[in-house]
Design a protein around this motif. Structure first.
Motif, short mmCIF file in Angstrom:
data_model
loop_
_atom_site.label_atom_id
_atom_site.label_comp_id
_atom_site.label_asym_id
_atom_site.label_seq_id
_atom_site.Cartn_x
_atom_site.Cartn_y
_atom_site.Cartn_z
N LEU A 16 11.38 -27.62 19.99
CA LEU A 16 11.25 -27.78 18.54
C LEU A 16 10.31 -26.73 17.96
N ARG A 17 9.23 -26.44 18.67
CA ARG A 17 8.33 -25.39 18.20
C ARG A 17 9.03 -24.04 18.20
N ALA A 18 9.86 -23.80 19.21
CA ALA A 18 10.63 -22.55 19.26
C ALA A 18 11.64 -22.50 18.12
N CYS A 19 12.27 -23.64 17.84
CA CYS A 19 13.22 -23.71 16.72
C CYS A 19 12.51 -23.42 15.41
N GLY A 20 11.34 -24.00 15.23
CA GLY A 20 10.58 -23.76 14.01
C GLY A 20 10.23 -22.29 13.84
N ALA A 21 9.80 -21.66 14.92
CA ALA A 21 9.45 -20.23 14.85
C ALA A 21 10.68 -19.39 14.53
N GLU A 22 11.82 -19.73 15.14
CA GLU A 22 13.05 -18.99 14.86
C GLU A 22 13.49 -19.19 13.42
N ALA A 23 13.40 -20.43 12.93
CA ALA A 23 13.78 -20.69 11.55
C ALA A 23 12.90 -19.92 10.57
N ARG A 24 11.61 -19.87 10.84
CA ARG A 24 10.71 -19.14 9.95
C ARG A 24 10.99 -17.64 9.97
N ALA A 25 11.50 -17.15 11.10
CA ALA A 25 11.84 -15.73 11.20
C ALA A 25 13.16 -15.41 10.50
N ARG A 26 14.07 -16.36 10.51
CA ARG A 26 15.42 -16.10 10.00
C ARG A 26 15.62 -16.51 8.55
N LEU A 27 14.82 -17.45 8.06
CA LEU A 27 15.01 -17.97 6.71
C LEU A 27 13.81 -17.64 5.83
N ALA A 28 14.09 -17.40 4.55
CA ALA A 28 13.00 -17.18 3.59
C ALA A 28 12.48 -18.49 3.03
N LYS A 29 13.33 -19.53 3.05
CA LYS A 29 12.96 -20.81 2.45
C LYS A 29 13.94 -21.87 2.92
N ILE A 30 13.57 -23.13 2.72
CA ILE A 30 14.48 -24.26 2.86
C ILE A 30 14.30 -25.11 1.61
N ASP A 31 15.37 -25.30 0.86
CA ASP A 31 15.31 -26.13 -0.34
C ASP A 31 15.55 -27.60 -0.01
N LEU A 32 16.50 -27.85 0.88
CA LEU A 32 16.87 -29.22 1.23
C LEU A 32 16.88 -29.35 2.75
N LEU A 33 16.04 -30.22 3.27
CA LEU A 33 16.03 -30.52 4.70
C LEU A 33 16.69 -31.88 4.90
N ILE A 34 17.78 -31.90 5.65
CA ILE A 34 18.51 -33.14 5.93
C ILE A 34 18.28 -33.50 7.40
N ASN A 35 17.37 -34.42 7.65
CA ASN A 35 17.08 -34.87 9.01
C ASN A 35 18.11 -35.93 9.39
N ASN A 36 19.26 -35.46 9.85
CA ASN A 36 20.45 -36.29 10.03
C ASN A 36 20.67 -36.76 11.46
N ALA A 37 20.24 -36.00 12.45
CA ALA A 37 20.58 -36.29 13.84
C ALA A 37 20.02 -37.63 14.29
N GLY A 38 20.69 -38.23 15.28
CA GLY A 38 20.18 -39.49 15.80
C GLY A 38 20.93 -39.95 17.02
N VAL A 39 20.30 -40.91 17.71
CA VAL A 39 20.92 -41.56 18.86
C VAL A 39 20.80 -43.06 18.64
N MET A 40 21.78 -43.83 19.11
CA MET A 40 21.79 -45.27 18.85
C MET A 40 22.05 -46.07 20.12
N ALA A 41 21.16 -47.03 20.38
CA ALA A 41 21.35 -48.04 21.41
C ALA A 41 21.70 -47.45 22.77
N CYS A 42 21.02 -46.38 23.13
CA CYS A 42 21.27 -45.75 24.42
C CYS A 42 20.56 -46.52 25.55
#
Length: 315
Positions: free
Chosen positions: A87-113
């Motif tokens: 996740l820290r690597a993802c954050g660093a990559e996102a900050r390098a590739r994007l100038a901004k994020i207007d809408l963050l949709i925290n959609n992913a999930g797992v259920m009853a595993c």
């Protein structure tokens, strides 16, 4: 602007919206609700970053969206919510590739595993559904601050009815694991995270919304046995009004609504369902939000625990 409700779809909710110039980051975008949210927003001109942990599945989803939206401004990024280092690597990559994020949709999930742990030793449902998004959102906060729309949408569920959070035993170390209790705890945590975000970031113009998408048949139910699926259906159909499945476009509509609706601008820290802000209700089995999921004291305690467990900090 129409009056939206249970049956509204993503395209209906976004019909009068122009998202050109906005950047949207969607977790769990390789299938189901996340993929539909990404498609719908790309179709309205948004630049979309699709996040997921499997590049092959992301590539397939990307191809599906491009077939329907040929001029989509859309890309992918690897994001494993069950691994803090990644996740820290993802954050660093996102900050390098994007100038901004207007809408963050925290959609992913797992259920009853079945009982499993994340790479960092967290119970999988709390670790993925809440702690992973807690850590990721902290990583992406500089980009959100650079945006203009500044909304965070956290996918929760009516599954929060199953259980409040357990701050004393978050990883089922002191009591037997129950998959539905674990799911309920994590979905309550999604709402409490929304409350915590609003308390800390609202004054800075960043607003957070929790969303119940409705009952949708997606791969979220991939861990359910036949008996578990039957028990779940018995539970959701025994309440105070009838139950019906939503289509995926109907299920993703409330996410799109919470991300764009003008009437909730500046009014975060709430739980939305069927394209409206839900009422607090500790009795109904079919609608509303439990009061324990909006409790600011519990939200603060969960925030402190989440910081301790993840090491994430919100500057």
């Amino acid at each position: 602007m129409g009056a939206f409700g249970w049956s509204s779809t993503t395209d209906e909710v976004l019909a009068d919206k122009d998202l050109t110039g906005l950047t949207v980051f969607v977790t769990g975008a390789n299938s189901g609700l996340g993929q539909e949210t990404a498609r719908a927003m790309a179709a309205k001109g948004a630049q979309v970053m699709m996040a997921g942990r499997d590049q092959a599945k992301l590539d397939a989803a990307l191809a599906t969206i491009r077939a329907r939206v040929p001029d989509a401004q859309i890309d992918t990024i690897i994001c494993d919510l069950g691994n803090l280092a990644q996740l820290r690597a993802c954050g660093a990559e996102a900050r390098a590739r994007l100038a901004k994020i207007d809408l963050l949709i925290n959609n992913a999930g797992v259920m009853a595993c079945p009982f499993t742990r994340t790479a960092d030793g967290f119970e999988m449902q709390l670790g993925t559904n809440h702690l992973g998004h807690f850590a990721l959102t902290a990583e992406l906060l500089p980009l959100i601050e650079a945006g203009s729309a500044r909304r965070i949408v956290n996918l929760s569920s009516r599954g929060h009815f199953f259980a409040p959070v357990n701050l004393d035993d978050p990883h089922f170390e002191a009591r037997p694991y129950d998959p539905w209790e674990g799911y309920g705890r994590s979905k309550t945590a999604n709402i409490l995270f929304t409350v915590g975000l609003e308390a800390r970031l609202g004054a800075r113009g960043i607003h957070a919304y929790a969303v119940h998408p409705g009952g949708i048949q997606t791969n979220l139910g991939r861990h359910l046995s036949e008996d578990m699926a039957a028990a779940l259906m018995a539970r959701v159909t025994s309440g105070d009004r009838g139950f019906a499945w939503k289509t995926i476009p109907q299920g993703a509509a409330t996410s799109c609504w919470a991300a764009t609706a003008p009437q909730i601008e500046g009014k975060g820290g709430v739980y939305c369902e069927d394209c409206h802000v839900a009422e607090v209700d500790d009795v109904s089995t079919n609608s509303g939000v439990r009061s324990y999921a909006l409790d600011p004291v519990t939200a603060d305690k969960l925030w402190t625990l989440s910081e301790e467990l993840t090491g994430a900090r919100y500057a």
